[in-house]
Design a protein around this motif. Structure first.
Motif, PDB file in Angstrom:
ATOM      1  N   THR A   1      -6.793  -0.715 -18.888  1.00  0.00           N
ATOM      2  CA  THR A   1      -6.515   0.634 -19.314  1.00  0.00           C
ATOM      3  C   THR A   1      -5.553   1.292 -18.117  1.00  0.00           C
ATOM      4  N   PRO A   2      -4.566   2.078 -18.782  1.00  0.00           N
ATOM      5  CA  PRO A   2      -3.931   2.823 -17.536  1.00  0.00           C
ATOM      6  C   PRO A   2      -4.692   3.823 -16.632  1.00  0.00           C
ATOM      7  N   ARG A   3      -5.813   4.118 -17.008  1.00  0.00           N
ATOM      8  CA  ARG A   3      -6.769   4.826 -15.955  1.00  0.00           C
ATOM      9  C   ARG A   3      -7.466   3.773 -14.838  1.00  0.00           C
ATOM     10  N   GLN A   4      -7.598   2.619 -15.342  1.00  0.00           N
ATOM     11  CA  GLN A   4      -8.057   1.492 -14.260  1.00  0.00           C
ATOM     12  C   GLN A   4      -6.814   1.267 -13.334  1.00  0.00           C
TER      13      GLN A   4
ATOM     14  N   ALA B   1      -4.489   3.998  -6.302  1.00  0.00           N
ATOM     15  CA  ALA B   1      -4.841   5.162  -5.132  1.00  0.00           C
ATOM     16  C   ALA B   1      -3.467   5.760  -4.726  1.00  0.00           C
ATOM     17  N   VAL B   2      -2.362   6.074  -5.656  1.00  0.00           N
ATOM     18  CA  VAL B   2      -1.529   6.882  -5.351  1.00  0.00           C
ATOM     19  C   VAL B   2      -1.738   8.123  -4.455  1.00  0.00           C
ATOM     20  N   PRO B   3      -0.894   8.230  -3.292  1.00  0.00           N
ATOM     21  CA  PRO B   3      -1.513   9.707  -2.518  1.00  0.00           C
ATOM     22  C   PRO B   3      -0.614  10.750  -2.977  1.00  0.00           C
ATOM     23  N   LEU B   4      -1.204  11.710  -4.057  1.00  0.00           N
ATOM     24  CA  LEU B   4      -0.702  12.597  -4.710  1.00  0.00           C
ATOM     25  C   LEU B   4      -0.470  13.857  -3.573  1.00  0.00           C
ATOM     26  N   GLY B   5       0.397  14.423  -3.740  1.00  0.00           N
ATOM     27  CA  GLY B   5       1.115  15.523  -2.818  1.00  0.00           C
ATOM     28  C   GLY B   5       1.755  15.045  -1.675  1.00  0.00           C
ATOM     29  N   SER B   6       1.903  13.736  -1.637  1.00  0.00           N
ATOM     30  CA  SER B   6       2.511  13.037  -0.376  1.00  0.00           C
ATOM     31  C   SER B   6       3.987  13.205  -0.685  1.00  0.00           C
ATOM     32  N   PRO B   7       5.161  13.091   0.598  1.00  0.00           N
ATOM     33  CA  PRO B   7       6.578  13.072   0.016  1.00  0.00           C
ATOM     34  C   PRO B   7       6.735  11.732  -0.751  1.00  0.00           C
ATOM     35  N   LEU B   8       7.547  12.009  -1.791  1.00  0.00           N
ATOM     36  CA  LEU B   8       7.606  10.601  -2.491  1.00  0.00           C
ATOM     37  C   LEU B   8       8.556   9.734  -1.756  1.00  0.00           C
ATOM     38  N   ALA B   9       9.456  10.069  -0.860  1.00  0.00           N
ATOM     39  CA  ALA B   9      10.190   9.128   0.145  1.00  0.00           C
ATOM     40  C   ALA B   9       9.019   8.105   0.839  1.00  0.00           C
ATOM     41  N   SER B  10       7.873   8.904   1.256  1.00  0.00           N
ATOM     42  CA  SER B  10       7.148   8.249   2.200  1.00  0.00           C
ATOM     43  C   SER B  10       5.973   7.374   1.708  1.00  0.00           C
ATOM     44  N   VAL B  11       6.120   7.257   0.405  1.00  0.00           N
ATOM     45  CA  VAL B  11       4.833   6.395  -0.355  1.00  0.00           C
ATOM     46  C   VAL B  11       5.219   4.936   0.016  1.00  0.00           C
ATOM     47  N   ASP B  12       4.140   4.155   0.423  1.00  0.00           N
ATOM     48  CA  ASP B  12       4.319   2.803   0.767  1.00  0.00           C
ATOM     49  C   ASP B  12       4.069   2.129  -0.599  1.00  0.00           C
ATOM     50  N   THR B  13       5.004   1.706  -1.177  1.00  0.00           N
ATOM     51  CA  THR B  13       5.003   1.131  -2.606  1.00  0.00           C
ATOM     52  C   THR B  13       4.590  -0.353  -2.488  1.00  0.00           C
ATOM     53  N   ASP B  14       4.718  -1.092  -1.055  1.00  0.00           N
ATOM     54  CA  ASP B  14       4.264  -2.345  -1.038  1.00  0.00           C
ATOM     55  C   ASP B  14       2.473  -2.216  -0.873  1.00  0.00           C
TER      56      ASP B  14
ATOM     57  N   TRP C   1       9.532  20.131  -2.091  1.00  0.00           N
ATOM     58  CA  TRP C   1      10.287  19.943  -3.557  1.00  0.00           C
ATOM     59  C   TRP C   1      10.408  18.376  -3.930  1.00  0.00           C
ATOM     60  N   LEU C   2      10.056  17.365  -3.153  1.00  0.00           N
ATOM     61  CA  LEU C   2      10.176  16.104  -3.735  1.00  0.00           C
ATOM     62  C   LEU C   2       8.672  15.420  -3.401  1.00  0.00           C
ATOM     63  N   ARG C   3       7.704  15.866  -4.011  1.00  0.00           N
ATOM     64  CA  ARG C   3       6.501  15.152  -3.647  1.00  0.00           C
ATOM     65  C   ARG C   3       5.968  14.558  -4.720  1.00  0.00           C
ATOM     66  N   VAL C   4       4.848  13.792  -4.670  1.00  0.00           N
ATOM     67  CA  VAL C   4       4.292  13.029  -5.880  1.00  0.00           C
ATOM     68  C   VAL C   4       3.258  13.816  -6.457  1.00  0.00           C
ATOM     69  N   GLU C   5       3.525  14.278  -7.842  1.00  0.00           N
ATOM     70  CA  GLU C   5       2.966  15.091  -8.663  1.00  0.00           C
ATOM     71  C   GLU C   5       2.253  14.460  -9.946  1.00  0.00           C
ATOM     72  N   GLN C   6       2.915  13.118 -10.405  1.00  0.00           N
ATOM     73  CA  GLN C   6       2.477  12.349 -11.372  1.00  0.00           C
ATOM     74  C   GLN C   6       2.561  10.857 -11.240  1.00  0.00           C
ATOM     75  N   VAL C   7       1.487   9.990 -11.832  1.00  0.00           N
ATOM     76  CA  VAL C   7       1.603   8.606 -11.829  1.00  0.00           C
ATOM     77  C   VAL C   7       1.802   8.242 -13.182  1.00  0.00           C
ATOM     78  N   THR C   8       2.572   7.294 -13.734  1.00  0.00           N
ATOM     79  CA  THR C   8       2.808   6.839 -14.995  1.00  0.00           C
ATOM     80  C   THR C   8       2.491   5.450 -14.925  1.00  0.00           C
ATOM     81  N   VAL C   9       1.689   4.710 -15.858  1.00  0.00           N
ATOM     82  CA  VAL C   9       1.414   3.355 -16.165  1.00  0.00           C
ATOM     83  C   VAL C   9       2.042   2.828 -17.286  1.00  0.00           C
TER      84      VAL C   9
END
Length: 271
Positions: free
Chosen positions: A82-85, A91-104, A67-75
């Motif tokens: 450019t936002p694409r750059q 390199a955000v890990p899409l599909g990973s649990p949002l809570a486990s994403v290492d923001t640092d 339910w709470l997984r990374v599906e989108q990245v906004t810039v």
């Protein structure tokens, strides 16, 4: 005298043995006796068990469910990049649990890959997105090297090499030659001194600066539009030198050369 009858002999009990039958569950207890009961679990144990169940459910929801997984990245905040750059470098890990994403780790990747980024906030946008809020460095000086231009920000950081010099950004000229200042202070310190002078100027003067020439730590010269020059000296006493320059320009508006290296004794001349 006749002895006991057969019936009487059959009912006789040895001495010390009670003739009462065992008490049943519904029988009254003798005086002073207490019925034993199985202990019930304390209420605190029930509360702890309920809390553990809630925590376990929450952990599973955050890390184990879909339910709470990374599906989108906004810039946001990009100007030159450019936002694409930014998205590719993050390199955000899409599909990973949002809570486990290492923001640092994402922030470190962006800083290493894109020096133009001054700061970035990596935020979790529940339930399915990671937001990258970027602040880009802005050039206050540009140095020419090998036919290209290196942008320098307000902190003195050389952060990007471009083919064309950005408009209205003064050119930095390090003409130290064999000056002892270069050996003593180094190019980076001299560059920071030039940046400090430019960023400390009021807007109406800063807009007229074409280049900053650095010959030594004590010899910085501003080249203005219209062929005018300002001998600034060192980067020290910047506020006093600025006030002296403003006063000179008002007193001698047609002057071509201003000397504020000693702000207590400024001078102006036509050449």
């Amino acid at each position: 005298m006749a002895g006991p009858t057969t019936t009487e002999r059959g009912t006789k009990r040895p001495a010390g043995v009670s003739s009462a039958r065992p008490a049943g569950p519904g029988d009254p207890l003798p005086d002073g006796a207490r019925r034993l009961r199985m202990p019930r679990p304390p209420r605190v144990l029930l509360l702890v068990a309920a809390a553990l169940a809630l925590v376990g459910g929450a952990v599973w929801t955050l890390y184990g469910s879909s339910w709470l997984r990374v599906e989108q990245v906004t810039v946001s905040g990009t100007r030159v990049l450019t936002p694409r750059q930014v998205e590719d470098a993050a390199a955000v890990p899409l599909g990973s649990p949002l809570a486990s994403v290492d923001t640092d780790a994402i922030e470190d990747r962006l800083r290493r890959a894109l020096p133009r980024i001054d700061s970035v906030d990596v935020v979790r946008s529940w339930p399915h997105a990671i937001g990258l809020e970027v602040t880009e460095r802005e050039p206050v000086l540009v140095a020419e090297e090998g036919g290209k231009y290196i942008e320098v920000d307000a902190k003195g950081v050389r952060f990007a090499t471009v083919d064309t010099a950005p408009r209205e950004v003064p050119l930095l000229r390090l003409d130290t030659g064999r000056s002892p200042s270069l050996r003593r202070f180094g190019a980076e310190r001299l560059r920071r001194e030039a940046v400090g002078v430019v960023t400390g100027l009021p807007g109406r003067i800063a807009r007229d600066v074409v280049s900053v020439r650095v010959r030594s730590y004590d010899s910085l010269t501003l080249e203005l539009t219209g062929g005018r020059t300002v001998l600034w000296g060192s980067g020290e006493q910047g506020d006093a030198k600025t006030r002296a320059l403003i006063a000179l320009m008002k007193a001698a508006p047609k002057a071509g050369h201003f000397d504020v290296s000693a702000p207590s004794a400024p001078a102006a001349s036509r050449s």
